[in-house]
Enzyme design. Structure first.
Site, PDB file in Angstrom:
ATOM      1  CB  CYS A 159      47.136  30.302  40.297  1.00  0.00           C
ATOM      2  SG  CYS A 159      46.201  29.676  41.708  1.00  0.00           S
TER       3      CYS A 159
HETATM    4  N1  LIG Z   1      41.696  26.173  39.813  1.00  0.00           N
HETATM    5  C1  LIG Z   1      42.829  26.849  39.665  1.00  0.00           C
HETATM    6  O1  LIG Z   1      42.827  28.095  39.568  1.00  0.00           O
HETATM    7  C2  LIG Z   1      44.143  26.127  39.600  1.00  0.00           C
HETATM    8  C3  LIG Z   1      45.297  26.890  39.374  1.00  0.00           C
HETATM    9  C4  LIG Z   1      46.532  26.246  39.293  1.00  0.00           C
HETATM   10  C5  LIG Z   1      46.604  24.885  39.479  1.00  0.00           C
HETATM   11  N2  LIG Z   1      45.473  24.161  39.728  1.00  0.00           N
HETATM   12  C6  LIG Z   1      45.616  22.743  39.948  1.00  0.00           C
HETATM   13  O2  LIG Z   1      44.934  22.012  38.952  1.00  0.00           O
HETATM   14  C7  LIG Z   1      44.467  20.778  39.518  1.00  0.00           C
HETATM   15  C8  LIG Z   1      42.966  20.671  39.268  1.00  0.00           C
HETATM   16  O3  LIG Z   1      42.335  21.760  39.921  1.00  0.00           O
HETATM   17  P1  LIG Z   1      40.857  22.246  39.564  1.00  0.00           P
HETATM   18  O4  LIG Z   1      40.726  23.594  40.135  1.00  0.00           O
HETATM   19  O5  LIG Z   1      40.579  22.008  38.134  1.00  0.00           O
HETATM   20  O6  LIG Z   1      40.000  21.218  40.439  1.00  0.00           O
HETATM   21  P2  LIG Z   1      38.510  20.660  40.142  1.00  0.00           P
HETATM   22  O7  LIG Z   1      37.723  21.722  39.441  1.00  0.00           O
HETATM   23  O8  LIG Z   1      38.026  20.150  41.427  1.00  0.00           O
HETATM   24  O9  LIG Z   1      38.739  19.444  39.123  1.00  0.00           O
HETATM   25  C9  LIG Z   1      39.384  18.268  39.545  1.00  0.00           C
HETATM   26  C10 LIG Z   1      39.447  17.291  38.402  1.00  0.00           C
HETATM   27  O10 LIG Z   1      40.114  16.096  38.846  1.00  0.00           O
HETATM   28  C11 LIG Z   1      39.209  14.983  38.824  1.00  0.00           C
HETATM   29  N3  LIG Z   1      39.417  14.180  40.046  1.00  0.00           N
HETATM   30  C12 LIG Z   1      38.890  14.393  41.282  1.00  0.00           C
HETATM   31  N4  LIG Z   1      39.340  13.467  42.147  1.00  0.00           N
HETATM   32  C13 LIG Z   1      40.154  12.628  41.449  1.00  0.00           C
HETATM   33  C14 LIG Z   1      40.920  11.486  41.763  1.00  0.00           C
HETATM   34  N5  LIG Z   1      40.943  11.003  43.006  1.00  0.00           N
HETATM   35  N6  LIG Z   1      41.625  10.891  40.778  1.00  0.00           N
HETATM   36  C15 LIG Z   1      41.614  11.376  39.520  1.00  0.00           C
HETATM   37  N7  LIG Z   1      40.901  12.471  39.161  1.00  0.00           N
HETATM   38  C16 LIG Z   1      40.196  13.094  40.108  1.00  0.00           C
HETATM   39  C17 LIG Z   1      37.823  15.561  38.746  1.00  0.00           C
HETATM   40  O11 LIG Z   1      36.983  14.633  38.083  1.00  0.00           O
HETATM   41  P3  LIG Z   1      35.394  14.530  38.405  1.00  0.00           P
HETATM   42  O12 LIG Z   1      34.800  15.858  38.042  1.00  0.00           O
HETATM   43  O13 LIG Z   1      34.961  13.448  37.477  1.00  0.00           O
HETATM   44  O14 LIG Z   1      35.265  14.177  39.838  1.00  0.00           O
HETATM   45  C18 LIG Z   1      38.065  16.840  37.934  1.00  0.00           C
HETATM   46  O15 LIG Z   1      38.130  16.555  36.561  1.00  0.00           O
HETATM   47  C19 LIG Z   1      44.801  20.815  41.018  1.00  0.00           C
HETATM   48  O16 LIG Z   1      45.971  20.096  41.270  1.00  0.00           O
HETATM   49  C20 LIG Z   1      44.996  22.299  41.262  1.00  0.00           C
HETATM   50  O17 LIG Z   1      45.855  22.557  42.341  1.00  0.00           O
HETATM   51  C21 LIG Z   1      44.238  24.751  39.774  1.00  0.00           C
END
Ligand SMILES: NC(=O)c1ccc[n+]([C@@H]2O[C@H](COP(=O)([O-])OP(=O)(O)OC[C@H]3O[C@@H](n4cnc5c(N)ncnc54)[C@H](OP(=O)(O)O)[C@@H]3O)[C@@H](O)[C@H]2O)c1
Length: 356
Positions: A159
């Site tokens: 992002c």
């Molecule tokens: N947040 C942003 O603004 C943003 C922007 C661009 C890209 N991203 C990318 O998107 C991805 C997710 O980010 P997020 O912000 O959504 O994070 P998040 O809110 O922490 O969500 C993580 C997700 O992955 C699952 N998870 C956690 N540990 C895992 C594992 N070891 N194996 C498989 N699944 C697992 C979690 O499941 P549970 O809830 O069941 O534990 C949850 O559904 C990341 O790679 C991040 O860099 C995020």
């Protein structure tokens, strides 16, 4: 053209997965298939994404290829390092899904960049999901769109990377700024950190405070910004990059400055940014004197950009605002997916935001 497609979302309990579902629900051709999670597998989506009422009763299955296979599209919204294995296993099973990775695993071209910033083995490089990315010699982006049309793998940008790249790339492509003298300071909403439970993310630490993180050239988005600006024509990129958490949930305000090539007129600078974005559906160069705000982008797949010349400092100043979860993640992903599927790039994407 009608082209209904099914989508499985892995990591549906997280911020990125939840936002992916929200934008998919508004897409006329998307049908939501399997949803998976990790520690929250076995519970209902409504417990984690109460704003997604229409999917509240959907069960979260454990993340794995058994649950994810058999869809037209699989979106991976997982922590970095987790998506490479899932994608490889899907391919090994002969699953023909288009795989969209919202994480970092497949963004970088150079394995040594990956190893230096992520410290593990590189999973490989996929077509990069920033349709507006300029390639050397281009004044408007078409080569990246060509790379995404028909793609079966999409690596969605970071992002912060989207915000900084959109701000600076017109000046790089037009040869007006010195890409070895770049500085970016960002204000970031807390959702960019995901749902993880960490002390510095608690309301008691966050409310009423601004806190920098990953200071001193350590942030993992730095090599990706360099990669994008080299795509735009820079032979070498040096950027000082400092994000700052500020008390808002969503949004990125990226202020990026660059040394101006001496003798360049401010009108030439403005013309370069105007040329780059005049025909972009989701990137808008604001009228002179108007400055981007994160509030004006919330919920929209919009990047608002402004550019000015600080003549005393000899620098170009760009300010870019995006919603980290829309243009910075899920919206950008759907825009690229539309291209991959041969659909209108803008189909189903929100142009208008939520305010105040
Ligand atoms: N947040 C942003 O603004 C943003 C922007 C661009 C890209 N991203 C990318 O998107 C991805 C997710 O980010 P997020 O912000 O959504 O994070 P998040 O809110 O922490 O969500 C993580 C997700 O992955 C699952 N998870 C956690 N540990 C895992 C594992 N070891 N194996 C498989 N699944 C697992 C979690 O499941 P549970 O809830 O069941 O534990 C949850 O559904 C990341 O790679 C991040 O860099 C995020």
């Amino acid at each position: 053209m009608h082209m209904t497609f099914t989508v499985a979302v892995a990591g549906a309990s997280g911020y990125a997965g939840g936002e992916m579902l929200r934008v998919l629900l508004a897409h006329p051709e998307a049908r939501i298939g399997t949803l998976t999670a990790h520690s929250n597998a076995g519970s209902l989506l409504g417990a984690h994404q109460p704003h997604l009422r229409s999917l509240a009763d959907r069960l979260l299955e454990p993340t794995g290829v058994d649950a994810l296979q058999g869809h037209d599209v699989v979106v991976l919204a997982l922590p970095h390092g987790a998506s490479g294995a899932v994608a490889a296993e899907l391919a090994a099973r002969g699953d023909g899904a288009i795989v969209v990775d919202l994480g970092a695993d497949h963004r970088l071209v150079d394995s040594s960049d990956w190893e230096a910033y992520y410290g593990s083995a590189h999973a490989g490089t996929w077509p990069y999901g920033l349709p507006e990315l300029l390639h050397a010699g281009e004044r408007t982006a078409s080569a990246q769109r060509a790379a995404l049309r028909g793609a079966t793998r999409i690596a969605v940008p970071g992002c912060n990377v989207t915000a900084v790249s959109l701000g600076l790339q017109p000046g790089v492509a037009a040869g007006l700024i010195e890409p070895t003298d770049l500085v970016a300071v960002l204000a970031n909403g807390y959702s960019g950190a995901g749902k993880s439970l960490k002390t510095h993310l608690l309301a008691g630490e966050a409310l009423g405070s601004a806190q920098p993180y990953a200071v001193g050239g350590t942030h993992r988005h730095i090599p990706e910004i360099g990669q994008n600006l080299r795509s735009a024509g820079a032979s070498q990129v040096t950027i000082s990059f400092t994000p700052t958490l500020v008390p808002m949930s969503r949004g990125i305000l990226a202020t990026a400055t660059a040394r101006l090539v001496p003798g360049t007129a401010p009108s030439t600078v403005r013309a370069a940014w105007q040329d780059a974005y005049a025909d972009e559906p989701f990137v808008r160069l604001l009228p002179e004197g108007h400055w981007p705000t994160t509030a004006a982008t919330l919920g929209a797949n919009t990047a608002l950009v402004q550019v000015a010349v600080d003549e005393r400092a000899g620098r170009v100043v760009t300010v870019t605002a995006i919603d980290n979860l829309v243009k910075g993640t899920a919206g950008g992903a759907l825009q690229s997916l539309n291209l991959a599927l041969g659909l209108d790039e803008t189909l189903g994407l929100p142009l208008d935001g939520v305010a105040p």
